[in-house]
Design a protein around this motif. Structure first.
Motif, PDB file in Angstrom:
ATOM      1  N   THR A 160       0.835  -1.196   0.000  1.00  0.00           N
ATOM      2  CA  THR A 160       0.000   0.000   0.000  1.00  0.00           C
ATOM      3  C   THR A 160       0.870   1.247   0.000  1.00  0.00           C
ATOM      4  O   THR A 160       2.000   1.226   0.490  1.00  0.00           O
ATOM      5  N   TRP A 161       0.349   2.347  -0.559  1.00  0.00           N
ATOM      6  CA  TRP A 161       1.076   3.600  -0.549  1.00  0.00           C
ATOM      7  C   TRP A 161       0.172   4.734  -0.110  1.00  0.00           C
ATOM      8  O   TRP A 161      -1.043   4.700  -0.339  1.00  0.00           O
ATOM      9  N   VAL A 162       0.805   5.721   0.579  1.00  0.00           N
ATOM     10  CA  VAL A 162       0.102   6.910   1.041  1.00  0.00           C
ATOM     11  C   VAL A 162       0.952   8.117   0.668  1.00  0.00           C
ATOM     12  O   VAL A 162       2.172   8.124   0.869  1.00  0.00           O
ATOM     13  N   ALA A 163       0.321   9.174   0.120  1.00  0.00           N
ATOM     14  CA  ALA A 163       1.030  10.381  -0.299  1.00  0.00           C
ATOM     15  C   ALA A 163       0.688  11.540   0.633  1.00  0.00           C
ATOM     16  O   ALA A 163      -0.459  11.678   1.072  1.00  0.00           O
ATOM     17  N   THR A 164       1.716  12.361   0.960  1.00  0.00           N
ATOM     18  CA  THR A 164       1.515  13.577   1.752  1.00  0.00           C
ATOM     19  C   THR A 164       2.188  14.743   1.047  1.00  0.00           C
ATOM     20  O   THR A 164       3.151  14.570   0.295  1.00  0.00           O
ATOM     21  N   ASP A 165       1.663  15.960   1.305  1.00  0.00           N
ATOM     22  CA  ASP A 165       2.237  17.181   0.755  1.00  0.00           C
ATOM     23  C   ASP A 165       2.761  18.039   1.913  1.00  0.00           C
ATOM     24  O   ASP A 165       2.308  17.898   3.060  1.00  0.00           O
ATOM     25  N   GLU A 166       3.719  18.949   1.603  1.00  0.00           N
ATOM     26  CA  GLU A 166       4.281  19.785   2.670  1.00  0.00           C
ATOM     27  C   GLU A 166       3.215  20.699   3.248  1.00  0.00           C
ATOM     28  O   GLU A 166       2.221  21.027   2.594  1.00  0.00           O
ATOM     29  N   GLY A 168       1.282  23.798   4.035  1.00  0.00           N
ATOM     30  CA  GLY A 168       1.125  25.015   3.252  1.00  0.00           C
ATOM     31  C   GLY A 168       1.189  24.781   1.761  1.00  0.00           C
ATOM     32  O   GLY A 168       1.105  25.739   0.979  1.00  0.00           O
ATOM     33  N   GLY A 169       1.384  23.525   1.328  1.00  0.00           N
ATOM     34  CA  GLY A 169       1.447  23.216  -0.100  1.00  0.00           C
ATOM     35  C   GLY A 169       0.063  23.223  -0.732  1.00  0.00           C
ATOM     36  O   GLY A 169      -0.953  23.511  -0.088  1.00  0.00           O
ATOM     37  N   SER A 170       0.031  22.852  -1.997  1.00  0.00           N
ATOM     38  CA  SER A 170      -1.235  22.891  -2.730  1.00  0.00           C
ATOM     39  C   SER A 170      -2.154  21.730  -2.368  1.00  0.00           C
ATOM     40  O   SER A 170      -3.340  21.756  -2.679  1.00  0.00           O
ATOM     41  N   GLY A 171      -1.619  20.666  -1.709  1.00  0.00           N
ATOM     42  CA  GLY A 171      -2.433  19.513  -1.338  1.00  0.00           C
ATOM     43  C   GLY A 171      -2.365  18.412  -2.380  1.00  0.00           C
ATOM     44  O   GLY A 171      -2.028  18.645  -3.537  1.00  0.00           O
ATOM     45  N   ILE A 172      -2.686  17.188  -1.943  1.00  0.00           N
ATOM     46  CA  ILE A 172      -2.610  16.012  -2.815  1.00  0.00           C
ATOM     47  C   ILE A 172      -3.849  15.938  -3.703  1.00  0.00           C
ATOM     48  O   ILE A 172      -4.984  16.061  -3.227  1.00  0.00           O
ATOM     49  N   ALA A 173      -3.625  15.753  -5.015  1.00  0.00           N
ATOM     50  CA  ALA A 173      -4.738  15.495  -5.936  1.00  0.00           C
ATOM     51  C   ALA A 173      -5.169  14.041  -5.795  1.00  0.00           C
ATOM     52  O   ALA A 173      -4.354  13.159  -5.531  1.00  0.00           O
ATOM     53  N   GLU A 174      -6.457  13.754  -5.935  1.00  0.00           N
ATOM     54  CA  GLU A 174      -6.958  12.380  -5.827  1.00  0.00           C
ATOM     55  C   GLU A 174      -6.369  11.512  -6.931  1.00  0.00           C
ATOM     56  O   GLU A 174      -6.220  11.973  -8.063  1.00  0.00           O
ATOM     57  N   ASP A 201       0.510  16.515  -6.637  1.00  0.00           N
ATOM     58  CA  ASP A 201      -0.217  17.510  -5.855  1.00  0.00           C
ATOM     59  C   ASP A 201      -1.062  18.351  -6.807  1.00  0.00           C
ATOM     60  O   ASP A 201      -0.991  18.197  -8.036  1.00  0.00           O
ATOM     61  N   ILE A 202      -1.866  19.230  -6.235  1.00  0.00           N
ATOM     62  CA  ILE A 202      -2.795  20.010  -7.043  1.00  0.00           C
ATOM     63  C   ILE A 202      -2.061  20.926  -8.010  1.00  0.00           C
ATOM     64  O   ILE A 202      -2.564  21.272  -9.087  1.00  0.00           O
ATOM     65  N   ALA A 203      -0.803  21.287  -7.657  1.00  0.00           N
ATOM     66  CA  ALA A 203       0.000  22.135  -8.539  1.00  0.00           C
ATOM     67  C   ALA A 203       0.612  21.354  -9.691  1.00  0.00           C
ATOM     68  O   ALA A 203       1.240  21.933 -10.569  1.00  0.00           O
ATOM     69  N   GLY A 204       0.465  19.991  -9.700  1.00  0.00           N
ATOM     70  CA  GLY A 204       0.983  19.174 -10.790  1.00  0.00           C
ATOM     71  C   GLY A 204       2.349  18.578 -10.528  1.00  0.00           C
ATOM     72  O   GLY A 204       2.906  17.908 -11.393  1.00  0.00           O
ATOM     73  N   ASN A 205       2.932  18.769  -9.326  1.00  0.00           N
ATOM     74  CA  ASN A 205       4.225  18.182  -9.006  1.00  0.00           C
ATOM     75  C   ASN A 205       4.065  16.689  -8.767  1.00  0.00           C
ATOM     76  O   ASN A 205       3.146  16.255  -8.058  1.00  0.00           O
ATOM     77  N   GLU A 206       4.976  15.868  -9.347  1.00  0.00           N
ATOM     78  CA  GLU A 206       4.883  14.417  -9.264  1.00  0.00           C
ATOM     79  C   GLU A 206       5.829  13.866  -8.197  1.00  0.00           C
ATOM     80  O   GLU A 206       6.934  14.372  -8.002  1.00  0.00           O
ATOM     81  N   SER A 207       5.354  12.755  -7.547  1.00  0.00           N
ATOM     82  CA  SER A 207       6.182  12.105  -6.526  1.00  0.00           C
ATOM     83  C   SER A 207       7.350  11.363  -7.168  1.00  0.00           C
ATOM     84  O   SER A 207       7.307  10.990  -8.346  1.00  0.00           O
ATOM     85  N   ALA A 208       8.418  11.137  -6.383  1.00  0.00           N
ATOM     86  CA  ALA A 208       9.566  10.358  -6.842  1.00  0.00           C
ATOM     87  C   ALA A 208       9.289   8.866  -6.663  1.00  0.00           C
ATOM     88  O   ALA A 208       8.317   8.472  -6.029  1.00  0.00           O
TER      89      ALA A 208
END
Length: 499
Positions: A160-166, A168-174, A201-208
C-alpha cells in the motif's frame, strides 16, 4: 427592449451579478416593405451565442413566444407581450471584461414570408479583489508499505502507498492513497515499486520513485471433503453435494471460496457418483486440491406422459372424428405398467362450429411405480360444409360484372339449414382493387330488387341466399366480395361494377 448596454460595475472575485432584460416586439416600418410582422401572428424570441469575453451568460427568453395584436400592421408603437431573459456575469481573474448578447425575434411578415430582426446588448464589468497565488514547487512524498508477513507463491498480495504534501502546499490530488500488486510468481525476496508520478499535488508536481521489500513463501495444497445427500434424490430434480476445504496447520490458509456445492446428475435412475475435480479449492499459494468423490442414489418419481394429437385440418360440422393419444414413461423411469393402456383415442365433438378442445383426463395411464399421468389437451376446429357460390355468381378468378346499385343474390349451401346466425360480425365486406383488363368477365345474369342486404334460407333448394345490395357509387370499380362465416372461414368472389 430599448436598452443597448448594461454596466455591472465592480464584482468581487468568484462572485456573479445578474440583470433581467425584458424583450418585446414593436410595430415599426412600412407595411409594403416586408419588414412588418403580420397581424395576429406568433413571434419567437431567442438569444444567439454570446460573443466577447468569457463570463457572460444569457438565458433563453421566457416565454419564448408571443401572439401579436390583431391591429399590429395598422398602428404604430404597439408592443407585444414581453419576454424576460437573465444576463449573468462574473469571473475569477481580475480585469475589465466586455461581451455582447444578441437577441432575435422571428415570425411571419405581411407577405407571409419569414422575417426576423436582432438587437444587441453590450455588457461590461470588472473583476476585483482576487487573491495572489504563490506557486507550489515542492513534490509530494509517497511512502510504500509491504506486508510484514511472508506471502505465498501464486497468491494475490499488495503493498500500500500513502502520499503527503508539505505544510502550506497545494495539497494532494486524488487519489491520495492506493495499492500495488506484488509479484508472487517466484519464491524469495522481492521489491515492490511505486513509480515516479504515482501521486501528484494540485500544482501538478509528481512524486519520486519509492520502494519496499517483501518475501514469497510456498506451502502444501488444501484438502477437500465432499458430502453427498443421505436420502435418495428424485429423478430430474435439482440436488447438490457440498464440499469444505481445509489447509494444514500452519499453512497459508484457503483462498476464497473455502466451501461450495456441486450440482448432482439426476438424469438417470440408480446409483451415481459426484466428483469435485482437482483444483476445486486452492490455498493462498495457488496449490489446488486433489479430485474427491461421494456416492448417492437417484430414485424415480416421474409420472408417465400422455401425448394427445388432434386433426390439423378442420372437421366438417356433424362429421365423425377422433384424436389419437400415445403414452410413454420418461427414460430412465420405471416404464408403463403392464395393466395400463399405452395408447387410445378420444371421440371429437362436431355438433357445432368453432374452435374446440379435446382432453385425455388425468390418471388415464400409470407407470410401474404407480405414478399417474396428468391430463393432456389439444385443439381442433369444426367448420360448415360450404358449397357455392352458385349461379349467378362465379368463384375463382372469374370477375362477375353487375350494375352498380343492383341487388346480387349470393347463393351458397352449408349442408342444410344451420340457422341465420352464421355470419361473422361485420360480414360480408367488399375490398376495392384495381381492375384487371385481362381478367375473364362473366355478367351477373340475375339481379333482384331489394331495399337493402338480407340473409335467408331456401329450404326447397337447400341453399342460403344473401341479397347483397350494391351502391351506385361503385360504378367503374372492381373489388373482392368476402363472406366470412362464424366458423372462421372466408369465401370470396371477384366483381366489377358497371354504370
Amino acid at each position: 427592449m430599448e436598452v443597448s448596454s448594461i454596466d455591472f460595475g465592480p464584482i468581487a472575485c468568484g462572485e456573479q451579478d445578474t440583470a433581467t432584460v425584458s424583450l418585446a416586439a414593436k410595430r415599426n416600418g412600412n407595411v409594403n416593405s416586408g419588414n412588418v410582422f403580420a397581424n395576429s401572428s406568433t413571434v419567437t424570441f431567442s438569444v444567439l451565442p454570446t460573443t466577447g469575453d468569457a463570463g457572460a451568460v444569457a438565458t433563453q427568453p421566457a416565454p419564448s413566444t408571443a401572439a401579436l395584436p390583431g391591429n399590429w400592421v395598422a398602428s404604430n408603437n404597439i408592443f407585444s407581450t414581453p419576454s424576460d431573459s437573465e444576463i449573468t456575469v462574473g469571473g475569477s481573474v481580475e480585469g475589465t471584461y466586455t461581451s455582447k448578447v444578441t437577441y432575435k425575434v422571428a415570425g411571419t411578415n405581411t407577405s407571409s414570408a419569414a422575417f426576423s430582426t436582432t438587437k444587441d446588448v453590450t455588457v461590461s464589468w470588472e473583476i476585483v479583489d482576487c487573491e495572489v497565488v504563490v506557486p507550489d514547487e515542492t513534490v509530494p512524498v509517497v511512502v510504500v508499505t509491504c506486508p510484514t508477513e511472508e506471502v505465498l507463491r501464486g497468491s494475490t498480495a499488495y503493498a500500500t502507498w500513502v502520499a503527503t504534501d508539505e505544510v502550506g502546499g497545494s495539497g494532494i490530488a486524488e487519489p491520495s492513497s492506493g495499492s500495488i500488486e506484488l509479484d508472487t510468481s517466484s519464491y524469495g525476496a522481492a521489491t515492490a515499486t511505486a513509480p515516479v508520478g504515482t501521486a501528484k499535488d494540485i500544482a501538478g508536481n509528481e512524486s519520486a520513485e519509492a520502494t519496499c521489500a517483501y518475501f514469497v513463501t510456498e506451502k502444501t495444497p488444501p484438502v477437500v471433503v465432499l458430502t453427498c445427500p443421505d436420502e435418495d434424490v428424485l429423478l430430474g430434480s435439482s440436488a447438490e453435494a457440498t464440499w469444505v476445504a481445509t489447509d494444514e496447520a500452519g499453512g497459508s490458509g484457503i483462498a476464497e471460496p473455502s466451501s461450495g456445492s456441486i450440482d448432482l446428475d439426476t438424469s438417470s435412475y440408480g446409483p451415481a457418483t459426484a466428483t469435485a475435480p482437482a483444483g476445486t479449492a486452492k490455498d493462498l499459494a495457488g496449490n489446488g486440491s486433489a479430485e474427491v468423490t461421494c456416492e448417492y442414489f437417484v430414485t424415480e418419481n416421474t409420472p408417465p406422459v400422455v401425448d394427445l394429437v388432434c386433426p390439423t385440418s378442420p372437421l366438417i360440422l356433424g362429421s365423425s372424428a377422433v384424436a389419437e393419444w400415445t403414452a410413454y414413461d420418461p427414460s430412465p423411469g420405471s416404464g408403463i405398467a403392464d395393466d395400463s393402456p399405452s395408447s387410445g383415442s378420444v371421440a371429437l365433438a362436431t355438433s357445432s362450429v368453432g374452435s374446440k378442445t379435446a382432453t385425455v383426463p388425468a390418471g388415464t395411464v400409470w407407470d410401474a411405480a404407480g405414478n399417474e399421468s396428468i391430463a393432456d389437451s389439444c385443439t381442433y376446429s369444426v367448420i360448415y360444409d360450404f358449397a357455392g357460390f352458385f349461379r349467378p355468381v362465379d368463384m375463382g378468378n372469374v370477375v362477375n360484372s353487375a350494375k352498380a346499385g343492383s341487388a346480387v343474390p349470393i347463393k351458397f349451401g352449408l349442408d342444410g339449414d344451420q340457422g341465420l346466425d352464421i355470419l361473422a360480425a361485420g360480414s360480408p365486406t367488399i375490398t376495392f382493387t384495381s381492375c384487371n383488363a385481362s381478367a375473364t368477365i362473366d355478367a351477373i345474369e340475375t339481379t333482384i330488387t331489394a331495399g337493402g342486404s338480407s340473409l335467408s334460407y331456401d329450404p326447397v333448394a337447400g341453399q342460403y341466399v344473401y341479397v347483397w345490395k350494391t351502391e351506385k357509387s361503385w360504378a367503374g370499380k372492381c373489388g373482392t366480395f368476402a363472406l366470412k362465416l362464424n366458423d372462421g372461414t372466408t369465401h370470396s368472389a371477384l366483381f366489377k361494377f358497371l354504370k
